[in-house]
Design a protein around this motif. Sequence first.
Motif: not given
Length: 126
Positions: A89-97
């Motif tokens: 699974e893939y999710a955004l990190t804080e930097a990605g958000r």
Amino acid sequence: MVTKQFSGSPEDADLRRADSLAREIFSDVANKWALLIIEAVGESTLRFSELRNEIEGISHKMLTQNLRMLERNGLVDRTVHPTVPPRVEYALTEAGRGLRRTVDGMCDWTHQYLGDIEDSRRRFDA
């Protein structure tokens, strides 16, 4: 691939300099697939196949390459669940958000000016 190391100098953050770390990062994330992946993941957690279904026209190879690059740059978290077969699974990190907020702004800009851009293209092409 040789990656520049951040030394804390202003040159490292200068996008105008060819040898800056900031330009390398900018080059990584400023491509259509990376931006579309960031937007597609959004606030959710998605599997590879779900992402591929969300982004029309992306090949398996391009999705794989861009997910690896985004993970390398700390914008996407990749979680492998120990099942058979493995579930990834893939999710955004804080930097990605944080980057997603910028991408959302670009999407808003596109919607706001799409008609103007279409008119300009028609005039130019005529």
